[in-house]
Design a protein around this motif. Structure first.
Motif, PDB file in Angstrom:
ATOM      1  N   GLY A  74     -10.221  95.158 -32.313  1.00  0.00           N
ATOM      2  CA  GLY A  74     -11.237  96.187 -32.393  1.00  0.00           C
ATOM      3  C   GLY A  74     -11.252  97.057 -31.158  1.00  0.00           C
ATOM      4  O   GLY A  74     -10.385  96.938 -30.272  1.00  0.00           O
ATOM      5  N   GLU A  75     -12.242  97.919 -31.073  1.00  0.00           N
ATOM      6  CA  GLU A  75     -12.347  98.840 -29.943  1.00  0.00           C
ATOM      7  C   GLU A  75     -12.603  98.106 -28.632  1.00  0.00           C
ATOM      8  O   GLU A  75     -12.259  98.599 -27.567  1.00  0.00           O
ATOM      9  CB  GLU A  75     -13.465  99.852 -30.205  1.00  0.00           C
ATOM     10  CG  GLU A  75     -13.185 100.777 -31.389  1.00  0.00           C
ATOM     11  CD  GLU A  75     -14.327 101.742 -31.631  1.00  0.00           C
ATOM     12  OE1 GLU A  75     -15.350 101.642 -30.911  1.00  0.00           O
ATOM     13  OE2 GLU A  75     -14.199 102.585 -32.530  1.00  0.00           O
ATOM     14  N   ARG A  76     -13.215  96.934 -28.711  1.00  0.00           N
ATOM     15  CA  ARG A  76     -13.540  96.168 -27.505  1.00  0.00           C
ATOM     16  C   ARG A  76     -12.654  94.933 -27.364  1.00  0.00           C
ATOM     17  O   ARG A  76     -13.060  93.920 -26.824  1.00  0.00           O
ATOM     18  CB  ARG A  76     -15.015  95.760 -27.537  1.00  0.00           C
ATOM     19  CG  ARG A  76     -15.981  96.928 -27.499  1.00  0.00           C
ATOM     20  CD  ARG A  76     -17.405  96.477 -27.726  1.00  0.00           C
ATOM     21  NE  ARG A  76     -17.592  95.944 -29.070  1.00  0.00           N
ATOM     22  CZ  ARG A  76     -18.741  95.464 -29.533  1.00  0.00           C
ATOM     23  NH1 ARG A  76     -19.804  95.419 -28.725  1.00  0.00           N
ATOM     24  NH2 ARG A  76     -18.841  95.017 -30.769  1.00  0.00           N
ATOM     25  N   GLY A  77     -11.426  95.031 -27.884  1.00  0.00           N
ATOM     26  CA  GLY A  77     -10.522  93.896 -27.838  1.00  0.00           C
ATOM     27  C   GLY A  77     -10.536  93.160 -29.168  1.00  0.00           C
ATOM     28  O   GLY A  77     -10.852  93.736 -30.211  1.00  0.00           O
ATOM     29  N   THR A  78     -10.203  91.881 -29.144  1.00  0.00           N
ATOM     30  CA  THR A  78     -10.203  91.113 -30.388  1.00  0.00           C
ATOM     31  C   THR A  78     -11.628  90.684 -30.739  1.00  0.00           C
ATOM     32  O   THR A  78     -12.409  90.309 -29.865  1.00  0.00           O
ATOM     33  CB  THR A  78      -9.306  89.875 -30.285  1.00  0.00           C
ATOM     34  OG1 THR A  78      -9.757  89.052 -29.208  1.00  0.00           O
ATOM     35  CG2 THR A  78      -7.859  90.277 -30.065  1.00  0.00           C
ATOM     36  N   GLU A  79     -11.946  90.749 -32.027  1.00  0.00           N
ATOM     37  CA  GLU A  79     -13.281  90.394 -32.518  1.00  0.00           C
ATOM     38  C   GLU A  79     -13.148  89.517 -33.759  1.00  0.00           C
ATOM     39  O   GLU A  79     -12.194  89.650 -34.530  1.00  0.00           O
ATOM     40  CB  GLU A  79     -14.071  91.666 -32.868  1.00  0.00           C
ATOM     41  CG  GLU A  79     -14.273  92.618 -31.707  1.00  0.00           C
ATOM     42  CD  GLU A  79     -14.907  93.932 -32.135  1.00  0.00           C
ATOM     43  OE1 GLU A  79     -14.860  94.238 -33.356  1.00  0.00           O
ATOM     44  OE2 GLU A  79     -15.435  94.642 -31.272  1.00  0.00           O
ATOM     45  N   ALA A  80     -14.121  88.635 -33.957  1.00  0.00           N
ATOM     46  CA  ALA A  80     -14.112  87.771 -35.137  1.00  0.00           C
ATOM     47  C   ALA A  80     -14.272  88.610 -36.401  1.00  0.00           C
ATOM     48  O   ALA A  80     -15.033  89.584 -36.430  1.00  0.00           O
ATOM     49  CB  ALA A  80     -15.240  86.747 -35.041  1.00  0.00           C
ATOM     50  N   VAL A  81     -13.540  88.236 -37.437  1.00  0.00           N
ATOM     51  CA  VAL A  81     -13.679  88.914 -38.721  1.00  0.00           C
ATOM     52  C   VAL A  81     -14.814  88.256 -39.506  1.00  0.00           C
ATOM     53  O   VAL A  81     -15.349  87.229 -39.103  1.00  0.00           O
ATOM     54  CB  VAL A  81     -12.363  88.843 -39.532  1.00  0.00           C
ATOM     55  CG1 VAL A  81     -11.213  89.432 -38.742  1.00  0.00           C
ATOM     56  CG2 VAL A  81     -12.046  87.405 -39.953  1.00  0.00           C
ATOM     57  N   ALA A  82     -15.162  88.854 -40.631  1.00  0.00           N
ATOM     58  CA  ALA A  82     -16.125  88.250 -41.561  1.00  0.00           C
ATOM     59  C   ALA A  82     -15.364  87.703 -42.757  1.00  0.00           C
ATOM     60  O   ALA A  82     -14.256  88.167 -43.071  1.00  0.00           O
ATOM     61  CB  ALA A  82     -17.150  89.273 -41.998  1.00  0.00           C
ATOM     62  N   THR A  83     -15.943  86.707 -43.431  1.00  0.00           N
ATOM     63  CA  THR A  83     -15.338  86.152 -44.635  1.00  0.00           C
ATOM     64  C   THR A  83     -16.346  86.165 -45.780  1.00  0.00           C
ATOM     65  O   THR A  83     -17.522  85.901 -45.586  1.00  0.00           O
ATOM     66  CB  THR A  83     -14.832  84.711 -44.414  1.00  0.00           C
ATOM     67  OG1 THR A  83     -15.918  83.890 -43.958  1.00  0.00           O
ATOM     68  CG2 THR A  83     -13.716  84.679 -43.396  1.00  0.00           C
ATOM     69  N   ILE A  84     -15.830  86.466 -46.978  1.00  0.00           N
ATOM     70  CA  ILE A  84     -16.637  86.511 -48.198  1.00  0.00           C
ATOM     71  C   ILE A  84     -15.957  85.621 -49.224  1.00  0.00           C
ATOM     72  O   ILE A  84     -14.730  85.599 -49.324  1.00  0.00           O
ATOM     73  CB  ILE A  84     -16.727  87.944 -48.781  1.00  0.00           C
ATOM     74  CG1 ILE A  84     -17.019  88.974 -47.681  1.00  0.00           C
ATOM     75  CG2 ILE A  84     -17.773  88.017 -49.895  1.00  0.00           C
ATOM     76  CD1 ILE A  84     -18.371  88.872 -47.048  1.00  0.00           C
ATOM     77  N   ASN A  85     -16.746  84.877 -50.015  1.00  0.00           N
ATOM     78  CA  ASN A  85     -16.159  84.073 -51.084  1.00  0.00           C
ATOM     79  C   ASN A  85     -16.980  84.221 -52.358  1.00  0.00           C
ATOM     80  O   ASN A  85     -18.156  84.571 -52.314  1.00  0.00           O
ATOM     81  CB  ASN A  85     -16.060  82.597 -50.670  1.00  0.00           C
ATOM     82  CG  ASN A  85     -17.428  81.962 -50.467  1.00  0.00           C
ATOM     83  OD1 ASN A  85     -18.132  81.659 -51.419  1.00  0.00           O
ATOM     84  ND2 ASN A  85     -17.813  81.765 -49.195  1.00  0.00           N
TER      85      ASN A  85
END
Length: 423
Positions: A369-380
């Motif tokens: 991301g713009e601020r480095g690596t960021e956690a993604v979201a998950t949907i199920n």
């Protein structure tokens, strides 16, 4: 896992989350205490480590007794540095372990309360008036036995209670449902996957299934592996410890797998037929998406589920699940419940959850991301499962014992429009 930065900045929000779930808010203070201990020990470690390095330079230049004295001090500092490092590591591990026990923070719209405190958002379709049609309602097992579609007796003989055989048209009907579900998912941009049903402990724990509901899961001690209750588990672990590229949009998968659940604590509930069983099949949609787009992706999942249910011509209602019934990973969960004529009640047939970044933090899945690596979201979200046979047989039964076949399933059943009783 809850973001520790959020926990430090707004502990009251996390405590409110715990209360809304019916969990202990005191855990938040325990996490903060362990985190504070870790940071204090780490600061002391860095100070002593710097002192150790400076002293090392003095030793190199010293001679005689002065050098021996410095060497003794260096040895003492080395012991302190080692002890502070161990203290910091232990506190950090304790903070993470406690943080992992916290459930995800529910979205603001989520109702508070437990299993019975859901909000009904709307109804779709109308239950049939069987009496007006002159049809005596039979439950799904009675209908299935006339079709020779389910054999509970031999299932119990071979494997025990809550096991079964799907036979003849029953087996074909399950395959029709799952193939139709997979085809719809494929048309909506999901990549089909046949997933493992045995996973490692770190994968199962990473998805959040080893919390309060761990008793539902089959564990193979000799192999140190778990049998999954949904392909969500394997799909969540698919990109563990990776940096994924979401620049072209979400990564969407549809997993087909056998699923296993102990059904612990459900003694006496839905023991007849195949509503609550230990083994079944399911097609599960799963998506990796940016945190900013998670809510929109969640809505997309729900729309696909409803498209499938409407194609199956099933009356259903949509509920917004209460915080105490979300499971540890979900921040919001919608369930679709089909009408069950024989019991005159609603029965869950689909569920879709927005897990925000909770699972990805535990499984170390990030994006750039713009601020480095960021956690993604998950949907199920479920799009087809064995339990749907129950709703189909009951809602589409006819007076002559036959069962109407919705158009979406006909291509997978040789074009038949009705399932006929077997003499």
């Amino acid at each position: 896992m809850i973001d520790l930065k959020l926990l430090r900045a707004d502990p009251d929000r996390v405590k409110d989350s715990q209360r809304s779930r019916g969990d202990d808010p005191a855990v938040v203070d325990q996490v903060l205490a362990a985190d504070a201990e870790h940071r204090a020990a780490l600061a002391d470690f860095e100070t002593k480590r710097a002192e150790q390095k400076a002293l090392g330079k003095e030793v190199a230049q010293a001679q005689g007794d002065a050098k021996q004295e410095l060497l003794a001090r260096t040895k003492d500092l080395a012991a302190q540095v080692k002890e502070l490092s161990a203290t910091a590591d232990a506190a950090a591990a304790r903070a993470v372990e406690l943080a992992r026990s916290l459930g995800n923070i529910p979205e603001p719209e989520v109702p508070s309360g437990g299993e019975e405190d859901f909000t009904v958002l709307r109804h779709e379709g109308s239950p049939r008036d069987f009496a007006a049609e002159g049809v005596e309602v039979q439950d799904h097992l009675a209908v299935a036995e006339r079709l020779k579609a389910i054999d509970m007796e031999r299932g119990a003989k071979v494997s025990g209670a809550r096991f079964y055989f799907l036979t003849g048209i029953g087996a074909r009907l399950e395959l029709a449902i799952l193939n139709a579900a997979m085809n719809l998912a494929y048309e909506r941009g999901f990549s089909p996957m046949i997933t493992p049903t045995l996973v490692r402990p770190e994968t199962m724990a990473g998805t959040g299934f080893l919390g309060k509901h761990a008793e539902e899961i089959y564990y193979l001690e000799r192999d140190d592996q778990y049998l999954v209750g949904t392909s969500e588990v394997a799909l969540a672990g698919y990109h563990a410890d990776e940096i994924v590229d979401l620049s072209a949009g979400p990564l969407r998968y549809a997993g087909w797998s056998a699923c296993y659940r102990r059904e612990a604590g459900s003694a006496g509930r839905d023991t007849r037929g195949i509503i609550r069983v230990h083994q079944f099949h399911k097609v599960e949609m799963f998506s990796y998406v940016t945190a900013a787009d998670a809510a929109a992706e969640h809505a997309r999942f729900l729309a696909i589920q409803e498209e499938m249910l409407q194609a199956l011509e099933l009356p259903y209602r949509l509920i917004d699940t209460a915080a105490g019934d979300l499971g540890s990973s979900a921040a919001r969960k919608f369930d679709c419940e089909a009408w069950l004529p024989s019991q005159e009640r609603w029965m869950e047939v689909t569920s879709t959850s927005n897990c925000t970044t909770y699972q990805a933090r535990r499984l170390n899945i990030r994006e750039r991301g713009e601020r480095g690596t960021e956690a993604v979201a998950t949907i199920n979200g479920t799009i087809g499962t064995t339990r749907w046979i129950v709703a189909l047989l009951e809602n589409h039964q006819q007076a002559d014992g036959s069962v109407h076949v919705p158009e979406i399933l006909r291509p997978y059943l040789g074009g038949v429009e009705r399932l006929e009783p077997v003499a």
